[in-house]
Motif scaffolding. Structure first.
Motif, PDB file in Angstrom:
ATOM      1  N   ILE A 376       0.302  -0.930   0.182  1.00 54.34           N
ATOM      2  CA  ILE A 376      -0.267  -0.087  -0.032  1.00 54.34           C
ATOM      3  C   ILE A 376       0.840   1.207   0.115  1.00 54.34           C
ATOM      4  N   SER A 377       0.280   2.404  -0.723  1.00 56.61           N
ATOM      5  CA  SER A 377       1.155   3.468  -0.961  1.00 56.61           C
ATOM      6  C   SER A 377       1.021   4.441  -0.103  1.00 56.61           C
ATOM      7  N   SER A 378       1.846   5.906  -0.394  1.00 48.42           N
ATOM      8  CA  SER A 378       1.238   7.303   0.616  1.00 48.42           C
ATOM      9  C   SER A 378      -0.102   7.704  -0.169  1.00 48.42           C
ATOM     10  N   PRO A 379      -1.179   8.235   0.134  1.00 50.64           N
ATOM     11  CA  PRO A 379      -1.158   8.504   1.443  1.00 50.64           C
ATOM     12  C   PRO A 379      -2.433   7.291   1.667  1.00 50.64           C
ATOM     13  N   GLY A 380      -2.197   5.845   0.946  1.00 46.17           N
ATOM     14  CA  GLY A 380      -3.622   5.214   1.084  1.00 46.17           C
ATOM     15  C   GLY A 380      -3.303   4.850   2.423  1.00 46.17           C
ATOM     16  N   HIS A 381      -1.690   4.143   2.681  1.00 40.61           N
ATOM     17  CA  HIS A 381      -1.760   4.327   4.467  1.00 40.61           C
ATOM     18  C   HIS A 381      -2.409   4.557   5.185  1.00 40.61           C
ATOM     19  N   ASP A 382      -2.315   6.047   5.615  1.00 46.17           N
ATOM     20  CA  ASP A 382      -3.370   6.406   6.301  1.00 46.17           C
ATOM     21  C   ASP A 382      -4.799   5.866   7.017  1.00 46.17           C
ATOM     22  N   PRO A 383      -5.034   5.718   8.364  1.00 40.78           N
ATOM     23  CA  PRO A 383      -6.163   5.682   9.085  1.00 40.78           C
ATOM     24  C   PRO A 383      -7.445   5.502   8.634  1.00 40.78           C
ATOM     25  N   SER A 384      -6.839   7.347   8.244  1.00 40.09           N
ATOM     26  CA  SER A 384      -8.002   8.364   8.130  1.00 40.09           C
ATOM     27  C   SER A 384      -9.023   8.013   6.475  1.00 40.09           C
ATOM     28  N   VAL A 385      -8.404   8.005   6.221  1.00 42.16           N
ATOM     29  CA  VAL A 385      -8.115   7.745   4.542  1.00 42.16           C
ATOM     30  C   VAL A 385      -9.585   6.331   3.907  1.00 42.16           C
ATOM     31  N   ILE A 386     -10.155   6.585   3.106  1.00 44.69           N
ATOM     32  CA  ILE A 386     -10.711   5.020   2.390  1.00 44.69           C
ATOM     33  C   ILE A 386      -9.874   4.984   1.050  1.00 44.69           C
ATOM     34  N   THR A 387      -9.309   3.708   1.451  1.00 38.92           N
ATOM     35  CA  THR A 387      -8.168   2.847   0.219  1.00 38.92           C
ATOM     36  C   THR A 387      -9.195   2.284  -0.537  1.00 38.92           C
ATOM     37  N   VAL A 388      -8.586   2.020  -1.252  1.00 34.35           N
ATOM     38  CA  VAL A 388      -9.493   1.338  -2.825  1.00 34.35           C
ATOM     39  C   VAL A 388      -8.291   0.209  -3.740  1.00 34.35           C
ATOM     40  N   VAL A 423      15.553   1.627  17.600  1.00 32.54           N
ATOM     41  CA  VAL A 423      14.264   0.350  17.262  1.00 32.54           C
ATOM     42  C   VAL A 423      13.367   1.017  16.052  1.00 32.54           C
ATOM     43  N   ARG A 424      13.639  -0.266  14.992  1.00 32.83           N
ATOM     44  CA  ARG A 424      12.693   0.399  14.085  1.00 32.83           C
ATOM     45  C   ARG A 424      10.920  -0.608  14.228  1.00 32.83           C
ATOM     46  N   ARG A 425      10.289   0.859  14.516  1.00 34.16           N
ATOM     47  CA  ARG A 425       8.982   0.432  14.202  1.00 34.16           C
ATOM     48  C   ARG A 425       8.455   0.109  12.999  1.00 34.16           C
ATOM     49  N   ILE A 426       7.000  -0.739  12.682  1.00 33.60           N
ATOM     50  CA  ILE A 426       5.826  -0.960  11.841  1.00 33.60           C
ATOM     51  C   ILE A 426       4.853  -0.837  11.703  1.00 33.60           C
ATOM     52  N   ASP A 427       4.567   0.073  11.255  1.00 33.54           N
ATOM     53  CA  ASP A 427       2.740   0.873  11.505  1.00 33.54           C
ATOM     54  C   ASP A 427       1.701  -0.970  11.459  1.00 33.54           C
ATOM     55  N   ASN A 428       2.284  -1.502  10.396  1.00 34.28           N
ATOM     56  CA  ASN A 428       1.633  -2.891  10.361  1.00 34.28           C
ATOM     57  C   ASN A 428      -0.351  -2.620  10.162  1.00 34.28           C
ATOM     58  N   LEU A 429      -0.867  -1.643   9.621  1.00 39.45           N
ATOM     59  CA  LEU A 429      -2.051  -1.198   9.912  1.00 39.45           C
ATOM     60  C   LEU A 429      -2.860  -2.232   8.521  1.00 39.45           C
ATOM     61  N   LEU A 430      -4.325  -2.509   8.787  1.00 42.25           N
ATOM     62  CA  LEU A 430      -4.663  -3.388   7.804  1.00 42.25           C
ATOM     63  C   LEU A 430      -5.298  -1.882   7.192  1.00 42.25           C
ATOM     64  N   LYS A 431      -4.992  -2.609   6.086  1.00 42.36           N
ATOM     65  CA  LYS A 431      -6.176  -2.109   3.984  1.00 42.36           C
ATOM     66  C   LYS A 431      -5.552  -2.920   2.914  1.00 42.36           C
ATOM     67  N   PRO A 432      -6.151  -2.601   2.311  1.00 41.02           N
ATOM     68  CA  PRO A 432      -7.207  -1.783   1.741  1.00 41.02           C
ATOM     69  C   PRO A 432      -9.065  -1.978   2.323  1.00 41.02           C
ATOM     70  N   ASP A 433      -9.569  -0.781   2.567  1.00 45.50           N
ATOM     71  CA  ASP A 433     -10.122  -0.955   3.230  1.00 45.50           C
ATOM     72  C   ASP A 433     -11.462  -1.538   2.550  1.00 45.50           C
ATOM     73  N   LEU A 434     -11.876  -1.583   1.461  1.00 49.46           N
ATOM     74  CA  LEU A 434     -12.267  -2.539   0.420  1.00 49.46           C
ATOM     75  C   LEU A 434     -12.293  -2.269  -1.045  1.00 49.46           C
ATOM     76  N   VAL A 435     -12.777  -3.440  -2.087  1.00 54.19           N
ATOM     77  CA  VAL A 435     -12.272  -2.699  -3.534  1.00 54.19           C
ATOM     78  C   VAL A 435     -13.989  -2.198  -4.389  1.00 54.19           C
ATOM     79  N   ALA A 436     -13.268  -1.943  -5.285  1.00 49.87           N
ATOM     80  CA  ALA A 436     -14.324  -1.713  -6.304  1.00 49.87           C
ATOM     81  C   ALA A 436     -14.321  -1.694  -7.981  1.00 49.87           C
TER      82      ALA A 436
END
Length: 762
Positions: A376-388, A423-436
Motif C-alpha cells: 500500500i502506498s502513500s497516502p493510502g496507508h493513513d488510517p483516516s482515508v478510504i483506501t480502495v 528500534v525500527r517500528r512498523i505500522d502494520n495497519l489493515l488495508k485496503p478498506d474495500l475494493v471497487a
C-alpha cells in the motif's frame, strides 16, 4: 535508484476460533487480540530519526544521485524537502528564518500540515532537524497517477439509489449539490460527460493548476535559487490571496488534461454518459466537479504541489461544499502514517469534514508474477482515508464472478520509523478498506476544446487499444471514450458513492462513511482481508445505511452536543436489512468494519449508537490517538466567520471512550495471522462475514477507553514467512498507480512508458 530492503516475519500458527460462540466481555476488555502488530506511538526522536531514510541516503551518497529533488548547485549539494513542524505559530516565522540563514529557500507553507516546502544544502538538513520545533524532514518526492456497466455492477441502479424511466431520465440520488475535488492531471470540462442536466453546461465548477505552485513560484524557485522566502499568509479577501488564485486558475483553457487520466477518473466518479449507446455514466452523474491539477502532461507531479492542492480544497471546502476528495495518485514512502507529509495532509482534510478516497496502488505482484503483501502506498496507508483496491468485474454486471485484480496492492501498511531507542517500528495497519470495479472501465477520453482527433491525450494517443473498443480515432472528441484499469479507476467509483451518501444525508462524517461502505460491502469469495478489505463496493447498501442516521450528526459532533452511546438514528428510522439484491442476486453484507487500524468491529450498535470514533477530527491507529483542531480565519468585511481554514494542529487525544458497549469485537474471531491456516489477516473476508452473520463475536459490555495513546494490545505479526515489501521504490521514488500489465495467467510485462497497466486483465 534507491532500493528498499525486504525481510521475513515468522510467528507460530494458531487455530481458527470457534465460529458460533457469543461472549460477554468484562469491563477490563481492551480488544485483546489485534490482527497485525501495532507499533508504539512516536516518542522523543533523535536528530537522525527525524530525517526520512531515502533523504539520509542521498545526503550520505558520495555523488549526488539523479533525482528531481537533489542537485549540485555551484558545487553544493542541495535538496528539496518538506520540513514538518510542531510549532504553534501557523506562519512558522522562526523556522523560515533559520532555513534562509542556513543557505536555503522557502517555497511554500501549508494549512493541512504545519510544514514548509523548502530547499536546503544537504549538509544543513541535520541542523534543521535538530531544532526542537521540527518533527521530521522528508524529500519532496514525486507523485504519479495510480471507469454503463459501472452503474449496474456497483449497485447504483436500485430503488434505494436511482431508477431510470427513460434513456436519459431518472429519479433518485445523483450527487446533486455535492462537490468532488479530483486531484489528478486535469479534467476536460468541454467533454459531454461533464455536462449537467441541460446537456450544455459543464459541472466543472473551478479548475486550478498546482503545477504553477509549490516550488514553481514567481520568484524563480524552480531554478534552485537560495535566500528566497516565497511563502505568504493567504488571508481571505486579501490582495495576496487574489493574486494566488489568479495565478493557479486554469478554467476554460484549450487542453486542460493533456495526459488524459484525470478526465477519465472524474467521469467514473461523476460522468453523465447515457447520451450515447456506449453508456459511460459514472456513479454520481450530477455532482459538482473541482479540477485540482497536480500532475503534468506525463502524469507526474511533486508531493509539495499535492499538499498545496489539498490545502486549497480544505480552504474552499465550506465555500463550495466540497465534501469528497479523490486521490488517484500516490507517492512512494517508507514513513509511518504519523509523520508522512502526504498522509498528514490527507488526514487534515478528513478533520475538516472532507471524505478522502485514495487508490491503494498497483503493486500486488512482483515482476515474476508472485503476490506481494505490504504494498500500500502513500497516502493510502493513513488510517483516516478510504483506501480502495481494484476488482475485476469480468465485463459483466453480475457480481458472483468478480475477483481481485492481480495488480491491486495488498496490505498491511509498511510505513515505519526509528524510535528513540533505535528500534525500527512498523505500522502494520489493515488495508485496503474495500475494493471497487477497476478493470477495463469505460470513461471519458480527454481532447482539446474543439474535440479534434489530433489533440487526443497522451494515453489515448500512445495506447490505441484503450479507445479501439469504442471506435478509436473515428470518435467525436467531445464524446470520445476509452478504457482504463487500476486502483486509480476503482477509487473514483467509491468517491462517487460518497457523494450519493452525502446527498442522502449531509450530516455524515468521513469515518462513519468509511464504516458504512465497509459494513455494506459484499465479500468476494476466496479473497482475504489484506487483498479486498471488507469486500466489493455496494452502493445500494451504503446509501440505505446513510439514510437511517440523523442528519445533524457532524454539527452535533463539532458542537460537542452528542454524548458517547447516544441515539444516532434519525427519528422514526431503524436499521435496514443487512442484505442487498443487485441484478437478481441477493447477498449478505460483510458486517466488517476496520477500527483503529488493527481492529475489526461489527454490530448494529456502530450505527444505532454514537461512537466517538465517528468524530472526524480523531485519528486512531494501534496505540496512537490524536485529535486535530481546525481553526478558521476570523470574520472580516466580505469574509464570513468559520468558513476559510487557517491552520490544522494535531495533539494527543484526551481520555475518552472510543467504542461503546454493544459493539461486537471480531478481531479475536479472526484469530492469529497465518497464511497457510487462512486466519487472522489472511482469513477470507467471506468466512469472517459468515461468522458475524451467524452471531459470532465478542459483545463489548463497557466499550474501549484509550488514554493518551496507551497500548491497547500488541497482537500478532504476520506468519508463515510472508515477505513484505518495505515500500515500492522506483527511480525518483515514484509509485505508478497504473503500474504493470498483468494477466490472469500471471504474465507480466512493463512498457517503456511505465503506463502498461492501462489494458488491465481480461
Amino acid at each position: 535508484m534507491i532500493a528498499a530492503s525486504r525481510f521475513v516475519v515468522l510467528i507460530e500458527r494458531a487455530a481458527v476460533p470457534s465460529r458460533r460462540t457469543l461472549f460477554k466481555a468484562g469491563a477490563a476488555l481492551l480488544l485483546a487480540a489485534t490482527l497485525v502488530a501495532a507499533p508504539p506511538p512516536l516518542r522523543a526522536q533523535t536528530t537522525s530519526s527525524k530525517i526520512a531514510a531515502d533523504l539520509q541516503q542521498v545526503i550520505a551518497a558520495p555523488t549526488t544521485p539523479t533525482l528531481s529533488w537533489a542537485k549540485d548547485v555551484n558545487g553544493v549539494r542541495m535538496v528539496k524537502v518538506l520540513v514538518i513542524s510542531s510549532s504553534n505559530d501557523p506562519d512558522l516565522v522562526a523556522l523560515r528564518a533559520d532555513v534562509l540563514a542556513k543557505g536555503g529557500a522557502v517555497y511554500f507553507s501549508y494549512v493541512s500540515v504545519a510544514a514548509l516546502s523548502a530547499m536546503l544544502p544537504a549538509n544543513q538538513v541535520a541542523a534543521i532537524a535538530a531544532r526542537a520545533d521540527v518533527q521530521g524532514i522528508s524529500p519532496n518526492r514525486l507523485t504519479a497517477r495510480t471507469a454503463s456497466t459501472l452503474e449496474y455492477a456497483t449497485g447504483a441502479l436500485t430503488s434505494n439509489v436511482r431508477t431510470y424511466s427513460g434513456a436519459t431520465s431518472y429519479t433518485g440520488l445523483d450527487g446533486t449539490g455535492v462537490g468532488i475535488a479530483v486531484l489528478d492531471s486535469g479534467i476536460e470540462e468541454f467533454h459531454s460527460n461533464t455536462f449537467g442536466l441541460d446537456g450544455k453546461t459543464t459541472r466543472v465548477m473551478r479548475a486550478v493548476d498546482f503545477q504553477k505552485v509549490g516550488d514553481a513560484t514567481a520568484v524563480g524557485a524552480k531554478d534552485w535559487t537560495a535566500g528566497v522566502d516565497a511563502s505568504a499568509s493567504l488571508y481571505p479577501g486579501s490582495k495576496k490571496m487574489a493574486e494566488y488564485e489568479t495565478k493557479i486558475a486554469s478554467l476554460a483553457i484549450n487542453r486542460p488534461d493533456v495526459y488524459g487520466h484525470g478526465t477519465h477518473v472524474a467521469s467514473v466518479a461523476a460522468g453523465r454518459g447515457y447520451y450515447q449507446s456506449n453508456d459511460s455514466t459514472g456513479v454520481a452523474p450530477n455532482a459538482n466537479l473541482y479540477d485540482v491539477k497536480v500532475l503534468d502532461a506525463n502524469g507526474y507531479g511533486q508531493m509539495s504541489d499535492v499538499i498545496a492542492a489539498i490545502d486549497w480544497v480544505i480552504y474552499h471546502a465550506k465555500e463550495y461544499n466540497i465534501r469528497v476528495m479523490n486521490l488517484s495518485l500516490a507517492a512512494d514512502s517508507t514513513e509511518t502514517w504519523q509523520t508522512d507529509p502526504l498522509a498528514r495532509a490527507a488526514r487534515s482534510a478528513s478533520a475538516a469534514g472532507i471524505t478522502v478516497v485514495v487508490a491503494a496502488g498497483n503493486f500486488g505482484q512482483n515482476a515474476s508474477g508472485a503476490e506481494r503483501f505490504g504494498t500500500i502506498s502513500s497516502p493510502g496507508h493513513d488510517p483516516s482515508v478510504i483506501t480502495v483496491g481494484s476488482a475485476n468485474t469480468k465485463g459483466t454486471a453480475a457480481r458472483n464472478d468478480d475477483t481481485i485484480n492481480l495488480f491491486s496492492s495488498r496490505g498491511p501498511t509498511r510505513g515505519s520509523y526509528i524510535d528513540a531507542g533505535g528500534v525500527r517500528r512498523i505500522d502494520n495497519l489493515l488495508k485496503p478498506d474495500l475494493v471497487a470495479p477497476g478493470n477495463k472501465i469505460v470513461g471519458a477520453l480527454a481532447t482539446d476544446k474543439a474535440g479534434a482527433g489530433g489533440s487526443w491525450n497522451y494515453l489515448a494517443r500512445n495506447y490505441p487499444a484503450l479507445s479501439n473498443p469504442w471506435g478509436g480515432s473515428s470518435q467525436n472528441g467531445k464524446v470520445a471514450l476509452m478504457n482504463l484499469s487500476g486502483t486509480s479507476i476503482a477509487a473514483p467509483a467509491v468517491a462517487g458513492t460518497v457523494a450519493l451518501m452525502l446527498q442522502a444525508n449531509p450530516g455524515l462524517t468521513p469515518p462513519l462513511i468509511k464504516a458504512m461502505l465497509q459494513y455494506s460491502a459484499q465479500p468476494i469469495v476466496g479473497a482475504n482481508l489484506l487483498q479486498q478489505g471488507a469486500g466489493l463496493l455496494n452502493v445500494d447498501g451504503a446509501v440505505r445505511l446513510a439514510k437511517v442516521v440523523r442528519t445533524d450528526l457532524q454539527t452535533a459532533i463539532e458542537a460537542g452536543t452528542i454524548a458517547s452511546g447516544a441515539n444516532q438514528l434519525a427519528s422514526g428510522k431503524t436499521m435496514p436489512a443487512k442484505t442487498s439484491t443487485l441484478n437478481g442476486q441477493t447477498f449478505n453484507w460483510s458486517r466488517i468494519v476496520y477500527a483503529g487500524g488493527t481492529q475489526i468491529v461489527s454490530g448494529d450498535a456502530l450505527f444505532t449508537k454514537y461512537q466517538p470514533i465517528w468524530d472526524h477530527r480523531l485519528a486512531w491507529a494501534g496505540k496512537v490517538a490524536r485529535r486535530n483542531t481546525v481553526s478558521y480565519w476570523p470574520a472580516a468585511s466580505g469574509v464570513p466567520a468559520n468558513t476559510f481554514a487557517r491552520s490544522i494542529v494535531a495533539a494527543p487525544a484526551s481520555n475518552q471512550s472510543l467504542l461503546t458497549a454493544g459493539v461486537v469485537n471480531a478481531t479475536s474471531l479472526a484469530g492469529t495471522s497465518s497464511k497457510i491456516g487462512k486466519s487472522g489477516t489472511f482469513i477470507p473476508s467471506a468466512t469472517l462475514s459468515g461468522w458475524l452473520a451467524s452471531g459470532s463475536g465478542i459483545v463489548l459490555s463497557e466499550g474501549i477507553v484509550l488514554s493518551e495513546g496507551i497500548v491497547l494490545s500488541e497482537g500478532i505479526v504476520l506468519s508463515e514467512g510472508i515477505v513484505l515489501s518495505e515500500g515500492i521504490v522506483l527511480s525518483e521514488g515514484i509509485v505508478l498507480s497504473e503500474g504493470i500489465v498483468l494477466s490472469e495467467s500471471g504474465q507480466t510485462g512493463v512498457s517503456s512508458a511505465d503506463d502498461s497497466g492501462l489494458l488491465g486483465e481480461p
